[in-house]
Motif scaffolding. Structure first.
Motif, PDB file in Angstrom:
ATOM      1  N   ALA A   4       0.634  -0.998  -0.037  1.00  0.00           N
ATOM      2  CA  ALA A   4      -0.066   0.131  -0.225  1.00  0.00           C
ATOM      3  C   ALA A   4       1.225   1.227  -0.132  1.00  0.00           C
ATOM      4  CB  ALA A   4      -0.942  -0.130   1.283  1.00  0.00           C
ATOM      5  N   ARG A   5       1.910   1.332   0.673  1.00  0.00           N
ATOM      6  CA  ARG A   5       3.184   2.331   0.666  1.00  0.00           C
ATOM      7  C   ARG A   5       3.563   2.508  -0.643  1.00  0.00           C
ATOM      8  NH1 ARG A   5       4.355   4.342   5.574  1.00  0.00           N
ATOM      9  NH2 ARG A   5       3.570   3.292   7.514  1.00  0.00           N
ATOM     10  N   GLU A   6       3.993   1.294  -1.421  1.00  0.00           N
ATOM     11  CA  GLU A   6       4.503   1.606  -2.514  1.00  0.00           C
ATOM     12  C   GLU A   6       3.458   2.000  -3.765  1.00  0.00           C
ATOM     13  OE1 GLU A   6       6.007  -2.413  -3.112  1.00  0.00           O
ATOM     14  OE2 GLU A   6       7.608  -2.046  -2.176  1.00  0.00           O
ATOM     15  N   LEU A   7       2.270   1.672  -3.531  1.00  0.00           N
ATOM     16  CA  LEU A   7       1.372   1.962  -4.332  1.00  0.00           C
ATOM     17  C   LEU A   7       0.968   3.657  -4.279  1.00  0.00           C
ATOM     18  CD1 LEU A   7      -0.452   0.916  -6.830  1.00  0.00           C
ATOM     19  CD2 LEU A   7      -2.358   0.602  -5.082  1.00  0.00           C
ATOM     20  N   ALA A   8       1.122   4.161  -3.127  1.00  0.00           N
ATOM     21  CA  ALA A   8       0.865   5.492  -2.685  1.00  0.00           C
ATOM     22  C   ALA A   8       1.638   6.251  -3.307  1.00  0.00           C
ATOM     23  CB  ALA A   8       0.607   5.745  -1.339  1.00  0.00           C
ATOM     24  N   GLU A   9       2.942   5.886  -3.308  1.00  0.00           N
ATOM     25  CA  GLU A   9       4.217   6.464  -4.038  1.00  0.00           C
ATOM     26  C   GLU A   9       3.949   6.452  -5.540  1.00  0.00           C
ATOM     27  OE1 GLU A   9       7.684   4.408  -2.826  1.00  0.00           O
ATOM     28  OE2 GLU A   9       7.491   5.073  -0.541  1.00  0.00           O
ATOM     29  N   VAL A  10       3.607   5.286  -6.181  1.00  0.00           N
ATOM     30  CA  VAL A  10       3.225   5.506  -7.738  1.00  0.00           C
ATOM     31  C   VAL A  10       2.181   6.331  -7.943  1.00  0.00           C
ATOM     32  CG1 VAL A  10       2.410   3.798  -9.456  1.00  0.00           C
ATOM     33  CG2 VAL A  10       4.407   2.917  -7.770  1.00  0.00           C
ATOM     34  N   ALA A  11       1.253   6.420  -7.235  1.00  0.00           N
ATOM     35  CA  ALA A  11       0.076   7.195  -7.487  1.00  0.00           C
ATOM     36  C   ALA A  11       0.591   8.662  -7.627  1.00  0.00           C
ATOM     37  CB  ALA A  11      -1.032   7.036  -6.454  1.00  0.00           C
ATOM     38  N   VAL A  12       1.467   9.052  -6.685  1.00  0.00           N
ATOM     39  CA  VAL A  12       1.852  10.405  -6.836  1.00  0.00           C
ATOM     40  C   VAL A  12       2.870  10.714  -8.081  1.00  0.00           C
ATOM     41  CG1 VAL A  12       3.571  12.060  -5.634  1.00  0.00           C
ATOM     42  CG2 VAL A  12       1.892  10.659  -4.204  1.00  0.00           C
ATOM     43  N   GLU A  13       3.695   9.657  -8.538  1.00  0.00           N
ATOM     44  CA  GLU A  13       4.279   9.791  -9.564  1.00  0.00           C
ATOM     45  C   GLU A  13       3.488  10.022 -11.004  1.00  0.00           C
ATOM     46  OE1 GLU A  13       7.681   7.092  -9.863  1.00  0.00           O
ATOM     47  OE2 GLU A  13       8.020   7.303  -7.798  1.00  0.00           O
ATOM     48  N   VAL A  14       2.483   8.967 -10.880  1.00  0.00           N
ATOM     49  CA  VAL A  14       1.470   8.992 -11.860  1.00  0.00           C
ATOM     50  C   VAL A  14       0.701  10.269 -12.071  1.00  0.00           C
ATOM     51  CG1 VAL A  14      -0.676   7.757 -12.948  1.00  0.00           C
ATOM     52  CG2 VAL A  14       1.246   6.603 -11.972  1.00  0.00           C
ATOM     53  N   PHE A  15       0.385  10.858 -10.890  1.00  0.00           N
ATOM     54  CA  PHE A  15      -0.617  11.869 -10.889  1.00  0.00           C
ATOM     55  C   PHE A  15       0.511  13.193 -11.589  1.00  0.00           C
ATOM     56  CE2 PHE A  15      -1.649  16.190  -9.386  1.00  0.00           C
ATOM     57  CZ  PHE A  15      -2.963  16.382  -9.707  1.00  0.00           C
ATOM     58  N   ALA A  16       1.697  13.214 -11.242  1.00  0.00           N
ATOM     59  CA  ALA A  16       2.707  14.296 -11.947  1.00  0.00           C
ATOM     60  C   ALA A  16       2.926  14.196 -13.400  1.00  0.00           C
ATOM     61  CB  ALA A  16       3.996  14.132 -11.041  1.00  0.00           C
TER      62      ALA A  16
END
Length: 378
Positions: A348-360
């Motif tokens: 879940a932590r890794e996915l949240a990090e990915v979500a931030v990058e994808v949004f950028a």
């Protein structure tokens, strides 16, 4: 206000907890569950079959006792695909990232009580991914055609909702693309609507009505009709114990499996625009009955029986996204993590990090489009 990380942990840890609790009661009917356990299941429970290693139809899986099942194994595999690409996924990524993970990576398989390849734990509907994409080299966008229509793709689509947090339509479109490699017809549709429901639940301040509204707005055909029917019935109840029967009656006209869950007829799980999987509408119905409260939504799904692990996975993912990590009872999540020997939080932590990058990335892409579009009006 809950953060992206908090909601991601709530969604994914919650989904794993729902999966583990529901595994104990999978394929049983409510009256059978009460007879086996001497009443309603109220938390982590032992397997429905004491002789789980030889009992049919579940053998050789040790479901229950806090063991996650293939729902969570697939969810974590999809998270790893996102972590590898760090952008939106499509059907080709399923072939290039997800399938190799299923057949090459050694993971803990709790309900087989050993380490092994995720593929070794998958049911036939999920092994279809490997058959079609690895062996048959099918076009990934069409590989789901021919598979049985069930909840196989929907059960692990929560990560798509997290990556598209606050954008249900975006989650729906991405899940349609991903699930095309796995499912067809209303199985693919349910995967997309479930992802949209999670994305809606990830929105700051969202409630159950926001989730339901997003699901109904985006769903098509029998899936939409089933959700509307079940939710309408659910609004008349505030106790999952009394809602189980009415929710089953509401979804029954759209379900192809029938009342004898272990012996579905010849028409079961065939493509149709008129039908729906059972699990997603019931999960949303239990959320409505529970007013979004995690414990009640999960217990309602667990005691509903039938495909209880997938129903509880979906209800728990949405409830966890709504309420964040604190919504998931620690006395459940701690037991599930220990019994399954699986880190539930790190994905879940890794996915949240990915979500931030994808949004950028999305923001940069839209800025480029806006510049080009603006140029058309000069």
């Amino acid at each position: 206000m809950a953060t992206l990380l908090d909601k991601s942990v709530g969604a994914l840890v919650g989904a794993a907890v729902g999966d583990a609790l529901g595994g104990a009661t999978e394929t049983a009917l409510p009256e059978q569950i009460r007879a086996r356990y001497g009443g309603w299941v109220e938390g982590v429970a032992p397997p429905f079959h004491a002789d789980w290693a030889t009992a049919r139809p579940m053998a050789p899986y040790h479901k229950g006792d806090g063991h996650i099942t293939d729902d969570t194994l697939m969810t974590h595999a999809l998270v790893r695909a996102y972590a590898a690409k760090r952008d939106h996924l499509d059907a080709y990524d399923v072939a290039e990232l997800l399938v190799p993970d299923l057949i090459e990576r050694v993971v803990r398989i709790p309900d087989l009580e050993r380490d092994g390849l995720t593929f070794h734990r998958l049911a036939a509907a999920e092994r279809w991914l490997v058959t079609r994409l690895h062996h048959a080299h099918a076009d990934p966008r069409e590989a789901g055609v021919g598979n049985i229509v069930n909840c196989g793709a929907a059960m692990y689509m929560a990560p798509v909702g997290v990556v598209n947090a606050g954008d249900p339509a975006g989650a729906y479109a991405e899940a349609v693309e991903i699930a095309g490699a796995h499912q067809q017809s209303y199985g693919r549709e349910a995967a997309a609507v479930f992802a949209a429901a999670v994305a809606a639940a990830m929105t700051p301040g969202a409630g159950v009505d926001d989730v339901v509204d997003a699901a109904v707005e985006l769903a098509r055909d029998g899936t939409r009709a089933a959700i509307v029917a079940v939710v309408e019935q659910a609004r008349g109840y505030d106790d999952w114990r009394t809602a189980i029967g009415p929710l089953r009656a509401a979804v029954a006209p759209y379900d192809t499996v029938g009342e004898d869950y272990r012996r579905p007829g010849l028409g079961a799980r065939r493509p149709s625009r008129l039908h729906s999987i059972e699990e997603l509408p019931v999960a949303l119905g239990m959320l409505v009955v529970a007013r979004g409260e995690f414990r009640a939504a999960v217990l309602g799904s667990v005691n509903y029986g039938r495909d209880a692990d997938s129903t509880a996975t979906m209800a728990a993912a949405v409830a966890g996204a709504l309420g964040g990590a604190a919504a998931v009872p620690a006395e459940w999540s701690d037991v599930v993590a220990e019994a399954s020997r699986t880190d539930l939080v790190t994905p879940a932590r890794e996915l949240a990090e990915v979500a931030v990058e994808v949004f950028a990335r999305d923001r940069d892409r839209f800025a480029r489009r806006a510049e080009r579009f603006t140029g058309l009006h000069r």
